[in-house]
Design a protein around this motif. Structure first.
Motif, PDB file in Angstrom:
ATOM      1  N   VAL A   1       0.867  -1.166   0.000  1.00 34.36           N
ATOM      2  CA  VAL A   1       0.000   0.000   0.000  1.00 34.36           C
ATOM      3  C   VAL A   1       0.912   1.226   0.000  1.00 34.36           C
ATOM      4  CG1 VAL A   1      -0.210   0.208   2.513  1.00 34.36           C
ATOM      5  CG2 VAL A   1      -2.064   0.996   1.089  1.00 34.36           C
ATOM      6  N   THR A   2       0.444   2.319  -0.569  1.00 32.16           N
ATOM      7  CA  THR A   2       1.243   3.539  -0.570  1.00 32.16           C
ATOM      8  C   THR A   2       0.700   4.508   0.478  1.00 32.16           C
ATOM      9  OG1 THR A   2      -0.111   4.702  -2.198  1.00 32.16           O
ATOM     10  CG2 THR A   2       1.681   3.310  -3.052  1.00 32.16           C
ATOM     11  N   TYR A   3       1.546   5.436   0.868  1.00 32.12           N
ATOM     12  CA  TYR A   3       1.092   6.462   1.804  1.00 32.12           C
ATOM     13  C   TYR A   3      -0.027   7.284   1.177  1.00 32.12           C
ATOM     14  CZ  TYR A   3       4.888   5.553   5.059  1.00 32.12           C
ATOM     15  OH  TYR A   3       5.729   4.972   5.974  1.00 32.12           O
ATOM     16  N   ARG A   4       0.028   7.492  -0.118  1.00 35.14           N
ATOM     17  CA  ARG A   4      -1.023   8.248  -0.804  1.00 35.14           C
ATOM     18  C   ARG A   4      -2.357   7.514  -0.682  1.00 35.14           C
ATOM     19  NH1 ARG A   4       0.153   9.500  -6.841  1.00 35.14           N
ATOM     20  NH2 ARG A   4       0.374   7.258  -6.832  1.00 35.14           N
ATOM     21  N   GLN A   5      -2.343   6.207  -0.847  1.00 41.36           N
ATOM     22  CA  GLN A   5      -3.572   5.432  -0.709  1.00 41.36           C
ATOM     23  C   GLN A   5      -4.120   5.527   0.711  1.00 41.36           C
ATOM     24  OE1 GLN A   5      -1.804   1.796  -2.093  1.00 41.36           O
ATOM     25  NE2 GLN A   5      -2.975   1.840  -3.998  1.00 41.36           N
ATOM     26  N   MET A   6      -3.236   5.454   1.692  1.00 40.55           N
ATOM     27  CA  MET A   6      -3.687   5.547   3.079  1.00 40.55           C
ATOM     28  C   MET A   6      -4.200   6.942   3.397  1.00 40.55           C
ATOM     29  SD  MET A   6      -3.700   2.572   4.161  1.00 40.55           S
ATOM     30  CE  MET A   6      -4.380   3.086   5.707  1.00 40.55           C
ATOM     31  N   ALA A   7      -3.543   7.968   2.841  1.00 40.07           N
ATOM     32  CA  ALA A   7      -4.010   9.345   3.061  1.00 40.07           C
ATOM     33  C   ALA A   7      -5.426   9.504   2.537  1.00 40.07           C
ATOM     34  CB  ALA A   7      -3.073  10.339   2.375  1.00 40.07           C
ATOM     35  N   ALA A   8      -5.682   8.973   1.343  1.00 44.17           N
ATOM     36  CA  ALA A   8      -7.025   9.081   0.754  1.00 44.17           C
ATOM     37  C   ALA A   8      -8.054   8.340   1.590  1.00 44.17           C
ATOM     38  CB  ALA A   8      -7.013   8.544  -0.681  1.00 44.17           C
ATOM     39  N   ARG A   9      -7.713   7.158   2.044  1.00 42.76           N
ATOM     40  CA  ARG A   9      -8.653   6.352   2.827  1.00 42.76           C
ATOM     41  C   ARG A   9      -8.981   7.035   4.158  1.00 42.76           C
ATOM     42  NH1 ARG A   9     -12.199   3.402   1.258  1.00 42.76           N
ATOM     43  NH2 ARG A   9     -10.694   2.625  -0.214  1.00 42.76           N
ATOM     44  N   VAL A  10      -7.948   7.504   4.876  1.00 42.48           N
ATOM     45  CA  VAL A  10      -8.169   8.154   6.173  1.00 42.48           C
ATOM     46  C   VAL A  10      -8.913   9.474   5.983  1.00 42.48           C
ATOM     47  CG1 VAL A  10      -7.026   9.171   8.181  1.00 42.48           C
ATOM     48  CG2 VAL A  10      -6.218   6.992   7.262  1.00 42.48           C
ATOM     49  N   LEU A  11      -8.595  10.204   4.911  1.00 44.32           N
ATOM     50  CA  LEU A  11      -9.290  11.464   4.645  1.00 44.32           C
ATOM     51  C   LEU A  11     -10.772  11.216   4.368  1.00 44.32           C
ATOM     52  CD1 LEU A  11      -9.105  14.518   4.348  1.00 44.32           C
ATOM     53  CD2 LEU A  11      -8.621  14.157   1.933  1.00 44.32           C
ATOM     54  N   ASN A  12     -11.091  10.168   3.628  1.00 46.78           N
ATOM     55  CA  ASN A  12     -12.496   9.839   3.374  1.00 46.78           C
ATOM     56  C   ASN A  12     -13.233   9.553   4.677  1.00 46.78           C
ATOM     57  OD1 ASN A  12     -12.335  10.162   0.619  1.00 46.78           O
ATOM     58  ND2 ASN A  12     -12.067   7.993   0.182  1.00 46.78           N
ATOM     59  N   ILE A  13     -12.595   8.825   5.578  1.00 46.67           N
ATOM     60  CA  ILE A  13     -13.213   8.539   6.875  1.00 46.67           C
ATOM     61  C   ILE A  13     -13.389   9.833   7.660  1.00 46.67           C
ATOM     62  CG2 ILE A  13     -12.913   7.341   9.080  1.00 46.67           C
ATOM     63  CD1 ILE A  13     -11.323   5.186   7.456  1.00 46.67           C
ATOM     64  N   SER A  14     -12.387  10.704   7.594  1.00 49.85           N
ATOM     65  CA  SER A  14     -12.460  12.003   8.271  1.00 49.85           C
ATOM     66  C   SER A  14     -13.633  12.829   7.768  1.00 49.85           C
ATOM     67  CB  SER A  14     -11.149  12.776   8.054  1.00 49.85           C
ATOM     68  OG  SER A  14     -11.283  14.114   8.448  1.00 49.85           O
ATOM     69  N   MET A  15     -13.796  12.867   6.458  1.00 56.48           N
ATOM     70  CA  MET A  15     -14.875  13.664   5.869  1.00 56.48           C
ATOM     71  C   MET A  15     -16.240  13.068   6.215  1.00 56.48           C
ATOM     72  SD  MET A  15     -12.919  14.658   2.335  1.00 56.48           S
ATOM     73  CE  MET A  15     -14.080  15.854   1.711  1.00 56.48           C
ATOM     74  N   ASP A  16     -16.321  11.747   6.284  1.00 56.34           N
ATOM     75  CA  ASP A  16     -17.566  11.102   6.708  1.00 56.34           C
ATOM     76  C   ASP A  16     -17.872  11.446   8.162  1.00 56.34           C
ATOM     77  OD1 ASP A  16     -17.925   9.951   4.217  1.00 56.34           O
ATOM     78  OD2 ASP A  16     -17.120   7.988   4.809  1.00 56.34           O
ATOM     79  N   ALA A  17     -16.843  11.443   9.005  1.00 53.00           N
ATOM     80  CA  ALA A  17     -17.036  11.790  10.414  1.00 53.00           C
ATOM     81  C   ALA A  17     -17.533  13.230  10.537  1.00 53.00           C
ATOM     82  CB  ALA A  17     -15.730  11.604  11.186  1.00 53.00           C
ATOM     83  N   ARG A  18     -16.977  14.139   9.755  1.00 50.90           N
ATOM     84  CA  ARG A  18     -17.425  15.534   9.801  1.00 50.90           C
ATOM     85  C   ARG A  18     -18.882  15.633   9.358  1.00 50.90           C
ATOM     86  NH1 ARG A  18     -14.706  19.674  11.023  1.00 50.90           N
ATOM     87  NH2 ARG A  18     -12.689  18.816  10.438  1.00 50.90           N
TER      88      ARG A  18
END
Length: 105
Positions: free
Chosen positions: A36-53
């Protein structure tokens, strides 16, 4: 509810911090193995963050966005704003989404 084990108090914050530390170590190991790349993880965590918001969890969203920024800043340093703009895209590894698990034959 807090449990005590001798002088060591296990709190929800401690459990969260330990889980986060283990998660970040796991991501680093997966990245170094090329899984997995850091870019992929950044996108995944950001999506979860935006859902939480969207769910009204501003505090959790802010923490997760900070983690996503940390992932995005590693490797090729992709912009967090670009990842936010690409939130709705799926099946686009170039924008950082984690690919789907392959089907067994």
């Amino acid at each position: 509810m807090n449990e005590k084990n001798g002088d060591f108090e296990i709190t929800p914050k401690l459990v969260f911090d330990m889980n986060l530390a283990l998660y970040l170590d796991l991501v680093a190991a997966l990245e170094s193995a090329g899984a997995v790349t850091y870019r992929q993880m950044a996108a995944r965590v950001l999506n979860i963050s935006m859902d939480a918001r969207d769910d009204g969890e501003a505090g959790l969203s802010t923490v997760l966005e900070g983690i996503a920024k940390g992932f995005a800043g590693r490797g090729d340093g992709l912009s967090i704003e670009l990842l936010k703009a690409a939130r709705g895209l799926r099946d686009d590894e170039a924008m950082g989404d984690i690919p789907m698990r392959p089907e067994d034959d």
